[in-house]
Structures are given as C-alpha cells and as structure tokens.
Motif scaffolding. Structure first.
Motif, PDB file in Angstrom:
ATOM      1  N   TYR A  23       1.006  -1.260   0.018  1.00 55.18           N
ATOM      2  CA  TYR A  23      -0.095  -0.023   0.065  1.00 55.18           C
ATOM      3  C   TYR A  23       0.664   1.240   0.043  1.00 55.18           C
ATOM      4  O   TYR A  23       0.270   2.281  -0.555  1.00 55.18           O
ATOM      5  N   LEU A  24       1.988   1.091   0.498  1.00 48.71           N
ATOM      6  CA  LEU A  24       2.663   2.536   0.868  1.00 48.71           C
ATOM      7  C   LEU A  24       3.562   2.989  -0.238  1.00 48.71           C
ATOM      8  O   LEU A  24       3.678   3.927  -0.517  1.00 48.71           O
ATOM      9  N   SER A  25       3.942   1.905  -1.006  1.00 47.19           N
ATOM     10  CA  SER A  25       4.952   2.343  -2.153  1.00 47.19           C
ATOM     11  C   SER A  25       3.952   3.125  -3.092  1.00 47.19           C
ATOM     12  O   SER A  25       4.527   3.870  -4.008  1.00 47.19           O
ATOM     13  N   GLU A  26       2.500   3.074  -3.061  1.00 47.41           N
ATOM     14  CA  GLU A  26       1.971   3.657  -4.134  1.00 47.41           C
ATOM     15  C   GLU A  26       1.349   5.094  -3.634  1.00 47.41           C
ATOM     16  O   GLU A  26       0.946   6.153  -4.247  1.00 47.41           O
ATOM     17  N   LEU A  27       1.863   5.453  -2.129  1.00 48.98           N
ATOM     18  CA  LEU A  27       1.527   6.643  -1.650  1.00 48.98           C
ATOM     19  C   LEU A  27       3.093   7.743  -1.475  1.00 48.98           C
ATOM     20  O   LEU A  27       2.844   8.735  -1.307  1.00 48.98           O
ATOM     21  N   LEU A  28       4.166   6.868  -1.767  1.00 44.77           N
ATOM     22  CA  LEU A  28       5.473   7.649  -1.433  1.00 44.77           C
ATOM     23  C   LEU A  28       6.096   7.801  -2.808  1.00 44.77           C
ATOM     24  O   LEU A  28       6.020   6.972  -3.580  1.00 44.77           O
ATOM     25  N   PRO A  29       6.801   8.778  -2.795  1.00 45.76           N
ATOM     26  CA  PRO A  29       7.635   8.956  -4.134  1.00 45.76           C
ATOM     27  C   PRO A  29       8.732   7.695  -4.132  1.00 45.76           C
ATOM     28  O   PRO A  29       9.083   7.102  -3.130  1.00 45.76           O
ATOM     29  N   ASP A  30       9.365   7.655  -5.319  1.00 42.13           N
ATOM     30  CA  ASP A  30      10.076   6.302  -5.286  1.00 42.13           C
ATOM     31  C   ASP A  30      11.905   6.879  -5.384  1.00 42.13           C
ATOM     32  O   ASP A  30      12.602   6.107  -5.418  1.00 42.13           O
ATOM     33  N   SER A  31      11.953   8.129  -4.957  1.00 39.22           N
ATOM     34  CA  SER A  31      13.194   8.597  -4.461  1.00 39.22           C
ATOM     35  C   SER A  31      13.371   9.560  -3.514  1.00 39.22           C
ATOM     36  O   SER A  31      12.163  10.186  -3.306  1.00 39.22           O
ATOM     37  N   THR A  52       7.691  -1.959   8.402  1.00 43.45           N
ATOM     38  CA  THR A  52       8.306  -2.700   6.991  1.00 43.45           C
ATOM     39  C   THR A  52       8.408  -2.128   5.805  1.00 43.45           C
ATOM     40  O   THR A  52       9.344  -1.910   5.257  1.00 43.45           O
ATOM     41  N   GLU A  53       7.055  -1.571   5.178  1.00 40.56           N
ATOM     42  CA  GLU A  53       6.882  -1.156   3.864  1.00 40.56           C
ATOM     43  C   GLU A  53       7.759   0.063   3.791  1.00 40.56           C
ATOM     44  O   GLU A  53       8.603   0.551   3.073  1.00 40.56           O
ATOM     45  N   LEU A  54       7.965   1.278   4.971  1.00 43.40           N
ATOM     46  CA  LEU A  54       8.621   2.361   4.858  1.00 43.40           C
ATOM     47  C   LEU A  54      10.098   2.219   4.848  1.00 43.40           C
ATOM     48  O   LEU A  54      10.905   2.682   4.188  1.00 43.40           O
ATOM     49  N   GLU A  55      10.461   0.906   5.480  1.00 44.96           N
ATOM     50  CA  GLU A  55      11.988   0.428   5.414  1.00 44.96           C
ATOM     51  C   GLU A  55      12.381   0.201   4.172  1.00 44.96           C
ATOM     52  O   GLU A  55      13.463   0.501   3.567  1.00 44.96           O
ATOM     53  N   VAL A  56      11.518  -0.687   3.554  1.00 43.69           N
ATOM     54  CA  VAL A  56      11.988  -1.224   2.074  1.00 43.69           C
ATOM     55  C   VAL A  56      12.118   0.119   1.423  1.00 43.69           C
ATOM     56  O   VAL A  56      12.715   0.204   0.552  1.00 43.69           O
ATOM     57  N   MET A  85      12.497  10.761   8.031  1.00 41.27           N
ATOM     58  CA  MET A  85      12.379  12.106   8.411  1.00 41.27           C
ATOM     59  C   MET A  85      13.999  12.953   7.893  1.00 41.27           C
ATOM     60  O   MET A  85      13.729  14.050   7.756  1.00 41.27           O
ATOM     61  N   VAL A  86      14.716  12.233   8.236  1.00 42.42           N
ATOM     62  CA  VAL A  86      15.977  13.022   7.964  1.00 42.42           C
ATOM     63  C   VAL A  86      16.109  13.230   6.365  1.00 42.42           C
ATOM     64  O   VAL A  86      16.512  14.371   5.884  1.00 42.42           O
ATOM     65  N   LEU A  87      15.920  12.350   5.529  1.00 43.06           N
ATOM     66  CA  LEU A  87      15.899  12.479   3.976  1.00 43.06           C
ATOM     67  C   LEU A  87      14.777  13.525   3.656  1.00 43.06           C
ATOM     68  O   LEU A  87      15.191  14.419   2.702  1.00 43.06           O
ATOM     69  N   ARG A  88      13.626  13.693   4.334  1.00 42.93           N
ATOM     70  CA  ARG A  88      12.894  14.651   3.848  1.00 42.93           C
ATOM     71  C   ARG A  88      13.025  16.148   4.675  1.00 42.93           C
ATOM     72  O   ARG A  88      12.867  17.143   3.923  1.00 42.93           O
ATOM     73  N   LEU A  89      13.554  16.031   5.820  1.00 41.65           N
ATOM     74  CA  LEU A  89      13.657  17.541   6.658  1.00 41.65           C
ATOM     75  C   LEU A  89      14.985  18.151   6.011  1.00 41.65           C
ATOM     76  O   LEU A  89      14.905  19.479   6.031  1.00 41.65           O
ATOM     77  N   TYR A  90      15.735  17.354   5.579  1.00 43.09           N
ATOM     78  CA  TYR A  90      17.148  18.123   4.975  1.00 43.09           C
ATOM     79  C   TYR A  90      17.162  17.746   3.437  1.00 43.09           C
ATOM     80  O   TYR A  90      17.384  18.891   2.905  1.00 43.09           O
ATOM     81  N   GLY A  91      16.655  16.770   2.941  1.00 37.57           N
ATOM     82  CA  GLY A  91      16.772  16.681   1.456  1.00 37.57           C
ATOM     83  C   GLY A  91      17.980  16.317   1.032  1.00 37.57           C
ATOM     84  O   GLY A  91      19.186  16.609   1.606  1.00 37.57           O
ATOM     85  N   GLN A  92      18.192  15.788  -0.009  1.00 32.42           N
ATOM     86  CA  GLN A  92      19.416  15.232  -0.820  1.00 32.42           C
ATOM     87  C   GLN A  92      20.787  16.272  -0.662  1.00 32.42           C
ATOM     88  O   GLN A  92      21.865  16.012  -0.368  1.00 32.42           O
ATOM     89  N   GLU A  93      20.165  17.522  -0.987  1.00 29.57           N
ATOM     90  CA  GLU A  93      21.062  18.370  -1.444  1.00 29.57           C
ATOM     91  C   GLU A  93      22.016  19.002  -0.045  1.00 29.57           C
ATOM     92  O   GLU A  93      23.199  19.230   0.045  1.00 29.57           O
ATOM     93  N   ASN A  94      21.205  19.230   1.042  1.00 23.85           N
ATOM     94  CA  ASN A  94      21.785  19.505   2.362  1.00 23.85           C
ATOM     95  C   ASN A  94      22.556  18.174   3.065  1.00 23.85           C
ATOM     96  O   ASN A  94      23.627  18.941   3.667  1.00 23.85           O
ATOM     97  N   LEU A  95      22.075  17.142   2.730  1.00 21.70           N
ATOM     98  CA  LEU A  95      22.901  16.068   3.336  1.00 21.70           C
ATOM     99  C   LEU A  95      24.329  16.034   2.562  1.00 21.70           C
ATOM    100  O   LEU A  95      25.356  15.845   3.275  1.00 21.70           O
TER     101      LEU A  95
END
Lengths: 487, 487
Positions: free
Chosen positions: A44-52, B119-123, B366-376
């Motif tokens: 379900y979640l992969s349909e809701l979140l971006p893929d990068s 599980t899905e967020l980890e994947v 949250m790290v990836l989203r709050l900072y974004g790749q450019e800031n990391l």
C-alpha cells in the motif's frame, strides 16, 4: 544549510520537538478510533510515497500530515487498549521520556569510557531489578555475575548459548561441537532454535522435549533425565538447558526447582527465559513461579513487554560474567583505553552481539522512579485481574472453553466445535480470530495446543481497562454467533 | 495508580514531554560547557544513587535534577562540537523527532502484519538510499535483493557471514565447517572477528591479510589471490571476503574492483563494510570510492554515523535476500499469519538476529525529507573540508606529521618523536592524547599504524564548525609545547 533547518540547533530542536509532543499526545487521545490491527494491503505504501528521496528539504508539517494520512493506517496499534495479541509491548510516559533523553544524548556506550553514566546506571538498575525479583545474590554486580540490557530475549538466549558453547568447547576441544546437546521443551520460544542455528549447533542436536497437556504444557523433569541418559550413552555431551517461565503459547511454567537439580547434577548451563512472566514476579504473590532460580546460570526478562519500559529493554542476568566476556570480547587497538586496561570497569560491548549500544538504562531508571515499585506491582495485578475476569466471561458461555488454567494475564480459549466438524474446530476458530481482527475492534493472536487451534487473549496494554475487556468479549460473542449460525 | 502518574494518559504525556523537550534543548544550548570526555572515576554513580528502586513514585523534576547533577557528569558528549574521537554518532533534529515518533508508536515490527507501515517504509527508504548511493539495481527491493536496517555494522556483517556460511554448508556438507576460510585485511573492523567467533568459524580459518603502508593500508589484491591459492591447495574452502571502504583506523579504502574480480572468480561471498565512509558516497565526487560495488554480494553503511540519523540505524543491502532468510528464518505457530503465509510480504525478522525490531525507518525517512539530498551532501562536504583544514594546520607545524593522506573527514597524525626516543614516540603521543582528553576541551582517540601510535581526528559532529577545529588544534599545540619541553 543556511536558511533551512540546521542539524542540531537548540531553538529549532525546541520548536520542532514541542510540535512532535503534541502530535504524539493527540495520537494517544485518538488511539481508540483506529482499527487496532492495520487493515492495509501489502504494497500500500509504495503507491503513496515517491520512489526517490527529495532533493530539497520539506517541512515538518508536511511530514506530520503524511504520518497521519499514510503511515498511521499502516500501523498496528500495540498501545491500543484493544490490543490483546502476542504479548504486550509496553509504552509509558516514563519510558517515552527515557527514550527522548537517550536520543538527545545519542551516545554509543560500547565501553565504559564512552559514557561512564550509561554503563554504571545500567549496572545499578539491573541490581535494583534483581532485588525486586529476589534473584540470588550471585546475579548481582557485587559478585562474579551481573545484569545487562540486551535488545531482545533472542539476543539474551544467544549470548548465553555462546558462552555455554565456548565453555564446553574449551573443556572438550573444539572438534566436539557436533556432540553438544541442547534441551528444552517443545513450547520453548523459537529464539532458542534460531540461536542454535547461528551458533552452529545443528538441529539434530536440539532435543525438543514434549511438554504434555497433563502438566499444562510444562516440561516434565523425567523426560529431561531420560533424554540426558540416552545422550550420555551415545557419547554426546549435554551442555545447555533452557527453561521457560511463561511460554509464548500458553504461559506455561517449567518447574525450575526440579530442572535445576538435574542441570546441576549433569553440569549443564541452565538458562531461564521469563521474558513475559518474569515481570509478574516483582509481586510477592507471584514470586514462587521462579522458585529454583538459585540453581540457574542465567535469567532473562523483558521489561519492554510488561513493565512500562519502551521497546527495546531485555534484561539478562548471569552468575558468571567472565563466561560471556570470554565468548564475546574483542579488543582492537582503536578501542583500547586506560579505564578498560586497568580492568576496573565494565565494558558492556563484551556482554553482547553488537559493538554499539544505546543508553537504554535511562528509560528503565525513569520507569522505576516515576512509578515506584508499589505502582508497578499494582499495574501487573490489574492486568492479571482483568485476564481473570475475561476467563470468567469465557467460562460463563457454554459454547466456549478455556484450554489451560489462566496463568498471569493470558487466557487461552476456543469455541468448542460441533462434534461433526472433521478438523477439530481449527477452521471455526481460525475464522473467529480472522473475523474479530478484521473488524479492527480488537486484535488477538493464536497458537496450537495438542492439535487444537487456540485463541490467545493477552491483557497487557497500559491503557486497557475493564470496559475494553468486556467490549472485547462482546465482539467475540457477536462474531461467534454469526459463525455458528452459518456452520 | 489513582492520584499519581498514569502509565499513558495523553495529557500527562503532553505535560511531561514538553518539559523534557525543554530540558534537552537546554542541554544542547549548554553542551560546550561540559568536558567532552567525562572526567568521572569508575564507580562514581553508585555513590550517588540509592541501592534499591524507590517504593513510591518520584517526580520528573527530581529526576531531571538528578540527570543534571549525577548523570550528565558521567556522559561523554558525542554531540559536542569538540568531539573528534572514533567516528561520529550523529544526532539531528529530524533523527530525534523520528526517535520520538517511533517511541510513541512503540510497535514491534517483526512481521509485516505487526505494523505494515514499519516494514514498507523501511523497504522504501532503503531503496531511496540505494539510489542515492547509485548501488546496482540488484540491491533494490524490486529484484531478488533488498535493504534492511540492522542495529549495527556488527550485526550486518554477522548476518551476511551466516548466510554465506550456510550457503556453503548446504553445498559442501555441514561437516565442512572447519574448512571454510574468511579473508579480510588486518585493518578490518573487529566486528568480523567477533562474527566468526559467534558463527563457529575458528580463528585459524580467518586470514588477516596484511595491508601495507605503501598502499595506505588498503588490501592488496595479489595478497588475496595468493592466500586463496594456498588454501585451495590445502583443501580448504574459501567462502567469505570482507572489504572495507573507510577502515576504522585510518579510513583506508580497499580496491573493490580488483577484489570483486577475485571474489567472483572463486565464488566467494563478497561483503563491503562502508559503515563510516559509505555516507560520503552520496556525493557524486566521492562515489568512485565504491566503484566495483556491482561485484559484491552485500554492502553496509551506518546512517547513524554520519548521516544525521540517531543511533541505531545500520543499513545493509544484499543481492540475494533468500540467503538471509534461509539462515535466519523461524516460523513458530504463534507467529503464523495470513499475510506471511501468502508470501507476498517481507517479514524482516528473517533478515536479522533478534525477533523484535523497532520502527527505525521513521527517523531515516524524516532525515531524508527534512534535510533533502542537497543539504545532506553539503553536510558531508563541510566536514571533509574541515578535516582538510585541520590536516593543513598539522602540516604547517614541522613538529607534527600526517601519517596517511587525509581521506574523508579523518586525519591521522602524530608528534614526530625526537630521534633518541626508544619507543618511536609511542609514549609521547599517548601522553599528548591523554593530556588533551583530560583537559575536557576536546576528545580524540588513537590507533596504531605500522607500530606508530597515531592520533585520530575525526570530524563529524553536527555542531562542529571551523572555530572548533581551530580551537582543537590550539589545544593540541599547547599540550605539545608542554610535553616537548619536558622530554
């Protein structure tokens, strides 16, 4: 990172973390509105979140919106008062605060020097707990033993299995690995089987002794004696016994006193897994379940299950800490330091599988202090009373049966199958479980005892009160009515 | 618990947690006032705390007073901007918020069903990171491989060693365990040695190949080839190679391309430990350090070291997830469920040592989203620049030498010993380290390279700025002056 969120600015931390506190408090306020068992479909979640990952920063508000809309539907709410599955995983205000503080320090306490307070507080609170459980003094840090926080009971049983394995290999030679035999009842947690796989002890060397219904699924000492005799005759080397106080299936209690005598006579390492039920033994009236712990070599109990301490916090005590250190110690140059060299300190890296470790004693310390022993005992007693009330409700309905006497806060029960059902009620009870879980109103799990599909009702969530137990029973009866009408 | 703190009341949680937020924010504000390395003596805490748990509840205020007065003096402040020891353990606002949320849900995500979102967020976030690192597509979840969060790099190397061991035992028979050979440079982290001990691979079967100074302590491929030939002639079975990108001693980088060819030719399991330096490879200009990762079987990197994600968060990718599952899976009745039976979901319990697992992907997300790749990327680059500035300072002082070219954010240096010192400057540099660490002003650690005692200056704390690096150098020079005057 000019103009955006700095990695660790104190005032930005304050602002954002206050927002998160309110989000979490609001979650607890609305907890009963969510289906306790998540109802989402796989993927379900992969349909809701971006893929990068995003290139540019996003705001906390947008993330919290996503948590509410995309994450929470996929959460199975272990803290819901309607959660009765497996065994509990307790959160509490004190445990939560301890997790916050630990994350704030964010130290890595592998050696004493890397934060003396982390090691020393752990030693102290494990001694406190040992005294609350009235463990023999050999388990205290003042002697040759001591306590340590592991992540899980799986890791606890693995480290003592390794310590025992290596102790025996030092004695009998490393080529004797294939002769080392492990004993446990067939009700023992699968963590022991996994530990054996990891440690290179092959499945044929694991004696799963049958725990009988007549003993309420506790291990019979005579079975153990017989198995040891057979192994000795065959030239094998009995080395490890695992007893359980509160098995995962039915909360069965192995007879530690008798097992301990046999273990002692044959010089086995005797470990006791009291992951769930050990918590109850802080109450004087339940302490007798671990009578005989004097004759064990190690004892484990998960404060994260039923003692208001957030996951993970698995407590392990050993009588001989040097056995752990001999198996698990490494000392590379880059970790050498004066304090460790002078041998006056504990380096917990040598008591566990990983090198790094979190400051987990903080949360346990805060639980013990914010609630005090008296309230923790009341907390346990309340759950056991609720479970007893549930057992009475089940017994009052002739269509149901309680399979084993209610022990601690677990009730094992099932719908009695009409006699013409070929599968002994397996499908009927499976369907009952599936129906209540799919309703989202309660969540419980199952086991199989003597071929019977059994529903497990484990009381232990911090917010569960009498009304939740009564409502759970109503939901179960309602679904049973539907199922029995349609047989 | 009438009248006192309830275990999980939403409004009490709100009140107490807001107080804790302010305590932690204030800690960060005053962080530079504390000695970065704790200056307490062993046993200090047992003199300050009672020897048993309180019977009655105590207040949060009294606990926070104790944290300030008794705990903080025993904390070594890994988040201090003056922390340059070992490798960093990053905290951040995003990581901290993720830890809070994870503690709030307090789920135990062993199987998909116990919280599908965990599980899905980890994947998903492991796929995100794999793309940021430009890992080959075989490491993505869409193929036969995938990523998983382990607690530490120790656990990561252990699980892949077990998967490789069992793959070879299935092929050659379980009695061939004593013939299985592991290869790695002598600069490899001690976690591999410990993993071997755990897995029953005896020390004689571990080839510690000498990494030479001439190659900046990277493993020479020719040494590996030779060792494999010798083992094959002796009837041994080469099975596991561990390469390192960024060794713990000196940030050496093993040549993955050449090693990978050899591993492929001999069908070894090739694991790469990039616990620290892998983080830098999210920047295009450093990505070449992992060129050759295409030919590895598994790859590990610790986001908790240098990617603003609170400890613990060790990322592991494998090409063949079924190898992990074959080694680490158990399936007791009480964990069976429809989703797992239908095989359409990932159950991460079968990819790791423990059964239970925390919702750790939240903090990384949250790290990836709050900072974004450019800031990391900017964050990594800033630390590397600061390290380069430090290396220039060291080079500008003729009394010092930089031992290996500065790689990533680590500088290995020492005081050049006067030629009449018999111990090659061991004691002089040990004393320099001891003096600066005892000052409480900075904290750095050491290693030994080719018999020389070497100081390690690892830049990586989120709050470290140029002024901290300059001040650290001033402290080092000041102590060097005193030591050299007193030789």
């Amino acid at each position: 990172m000019e103009g955006s969120l700095k990695p660790m600015d104190a005032e930005q931390l304050r602002e954002h973390a206050h927002k998160m506190v309110d989000f979490i408090a609001d979650y607890y306020k609305s907890l009963e509105n969510f289906p306790v068992l998540s109802q989402v479909k796989p993927g379900y979640l992969s349909e809701l979140l971006p893929d990068s990952a995003p290139e540019h920063p996003e705001s906390l508000d947008s993330i919290l919106d996503d948590v509410g809309q995309k994450i929470i539907p996929g959460v199975t709410h272990w803290q819901s008062p309607n959660y009765f599955a497996y065994y509990p995983s307790n959160s509490s205000i004190a445990g939560f605060l301890g997790e916050m503080l630990s994350a704030g320090f964010n130290i890595v306490g592998f050696s004493w020097i890397t934060s003396p307070a982390a090691t020393e507080l752990e030693v102290i609170v494990l001694d406190w707990l040992a005294k609350m459980l009235k463990l023999p003094k050999e388990f205290l840090s003042s002697g040759l033993g001591g306590g340590v926080i592991q992540g899980t009971a799986s890791e606890a049983v693995l480290v003592v299995l390794l310590a025992a394995r290596d102790k025996f290999l030092r004695k009998f030679g490393k080529e004797s690995l294939s002769k080392l035999i492990v004993y446990a009842s067939d009700q023992t947690h699968s963590a022991l089987q996994k530990a054996c796989q990891i440690a290179g002890i092959c499945p044929e060397n694991f004696r799963h002794l049958k725990a009988k219904q007549s003993s309420n699924y506790a291990l019979g000492p005579e079975l153990l004696s017989e198995a040891i005799s057979v192994d000795l005759s065959a030239g094998n080397i009995p080395f490890f016994l695992c007893g359980t106080v509160g098995t995962t299936s039915s909360a069965a209690v192995d007879p530690l006193l008798e097992l301990g005598k046999i273990a002692k006579a044959h010089d086995l390492w005797f470990h006791v897994d009291a992951a769930y039920a050990g918590n109850a033994c802080i109450c004087p009236e339940y302490r007798h379940y671990i009578d005989g712990v004097e004759n064990t070599d190690s004892f484990g109990m998960n404060a994260h299950k039923w003692l208001l301490t957030n996951f993970d916090c698995s407590l392990l005590w050993v009588k001989d800490r040097s056995a752990l250190v001999k198996s698990l110690s490494t000392c590379p140059e880059f970790l050498k330091n004066k304090a460790s060299e002078e041998k006056g300190v504990v380096d917990f890296k040598d008591w566990q599988i990983p090198l790094g470790r979190r400051f987990r004693s903080l949360k346990l310390w805060m639980v013990l202090r914010l609630y005090g022993q008296e309230n923790l005992q009341k907390y346990i007693r309340n759950h056991i009373n609720l479970a007893e009330q549930f057992a009475l409700l089940v017994r009052s309905d002739v269509r149901f049966e309680v399979l084993v006497p209610r022990t601690f806060s677990l009730v094992c029960f099932r719908l009695i199958p009409p006699s013409d059902l070929a599968d002994n009620g397996y499908k009927l009870n499976y369907n009952l479980m599936d129906a209540v879980n799919t309703s989202g109103k309660i969540f419980l799990s199952h086991t199989v005892l003597s071929g019977k599909f059994v529903l497990r009702f484990a009381v232990g969530a911090p917010l569960t009160r009498e009304k939740h137990v009564r409502e759970a029973w109503r939901v179960l009866q309602e679904q049973a009515n539907i199922l029995l009408e349609n047989i």
